[in-house]
Design an enzyme around this catalytic site. Sequence first.
Site, PDB file in Angstrom:
ATOM      1  N   LYS A   1      -0.921   0.083  -7.502  1.00  0.00           N
ATOM      2  CA  LYS A   1      -1.441  -0.491  -8.753  1.00  0.00           C
ATOM      3  C   LYS A   1      -2.162   0.579  -9.572  1.00  0.00           C
ATOM      4  CE  LYS A   1      -1.619  -5.051  -6.709  1.00  0.00           C
ATOM      5  NZ  LYS A   1      -2.390  -6.126  -6.055  1.00  0.00           N
TER       6      LYS A   1
ATOM      7  N   GLN B   1      -8.170  -7.762  -4.356  1.00  0.00           N
ATOM      8  CA  GLN B   1      -7.012  -7.630  -3.472  1.00  0.00           C
ATOM      9  C   GLN B   1      -7.144  -8.600  -2.294  1.00  0.00           C
ATOM     10  OE1 GLN B   1      -4.349  -5.554  -4.165  1.00  0.00           O
ATOM     11  NE2 GLN B   1      -3.378  -6.558  -2.441  1.00  0.00           N
TER      12      GLN B   1
ATOM     13  N   ASP C   1      -4.470 -11.479 -12.099  1.00  0.00           N
ATOM     14  CA  ASP C   1      -3.493 -12.094 -11.192  1.00  0.00           C
ATOM     15  C   ASP C   1      -3.084 -13.500 -11.645  1.00  0.00           C
ATOM     16  OD1 ASP C   1      -2.743 -10.308  -9.213  1.00  0.00           O
ATOM     17  OD2 ASP C   1      -4.504 -10.713  -7.969  1.00  0.00           O
TER      18      ASP C   1
END
Length: 288
Positions: A53, A97, A120
Amino acid sequence: MGRLIDGKQIAAQIRAELASEVEELTARGKRPPCLAVIWVGEDPASATYVRAKGKACQKIGMNFELHHLEEGISEKDLLKLIEELNNREEIDAMLVQLPLPKHISEKKVIEAIAPNKDADGFHPYNLGRLLIGAPTFIPCTPAGILELLKRSQIETVGKEVVVIGRSNIVGKPIAALLMQKNTGNATVTVCHTATKNLTFHTKRADILIVAAGQPKMIKAEMVKDGAVIIDVGIHRTEAGLCGDVDFKEVEPKVAAITPVPGGVGPMTVAMLLKNTVQAYKIRNNIVL
Ligand code: NDP
């Protein structure tokens, strides 16, 4: 022979489009968008994802801020950091995460992220918007699947779509999106571990989306001739990476199929970048 749906190439295309948007912003004298990632602990798979990422952000000229916290951090301190990032002007989007250590509530953490910085798209506010057909931030994997279908000219309207899996991050949102009039308009069936006759359903699918987390569970006799197969699964085996679909068996029967690796995986990171640029534009009232 099934046509390969090349996620690597489509993701590269999306990254190139985003890179030129970022370039245009900086040419106008604006700062680049910034994604913050919080990573708790030392899970090796998470390490790979976080690194990917960061690299992807840097490659398109975006800023990336990593907060790597020790495994034992308290939930309270983690929530405090999220609050700080929510309030920092130069942070456009963030994610935590997953998975998190057991002593930290995933639900509380997701709900602590400001919905307008939710890279997200896991916050209940954003999932709710998705459900009513007005999505702002779509979870990255379902968003990637939609783009794959669209950019491969695969029609969804009126099609029989079967989704295997009902997780909050893949199965449920992709089913909701493909059912919705403006983002799919398909007839959608969702299967899970209580589904009685899985093959009965998979055999009917014009488009079969497999997100079960079971290596090579989909065999040739489970799919219809000429179907489109989207394989979300990723498994590390001694022979390398494989998906939820037995690619070798299934590929000759179908019209199109995503490989693993090189299918859905690269799209997920590309869509994370897209969500971050989107958050930046919304927060700064910018239309490009
Ligand atoms: P989860 O484990 O959260 O969910 C799996 C779902 O599949 C559950 O709903 C489960 O049913 C269902 N399921 C499991 N086994 C069967 C079976 N034999 N028959 C029917 N249904 C079954 O997984 P995720 O949604 O998070 O991920 C799915 C897969 O996709 C994993 O391999 C993961 O690694 C991969 N993944 C890949 C991404 C990418 O970028 N390519 C991103 C995210 C995930 P029930 O609800 O009844 O338990």
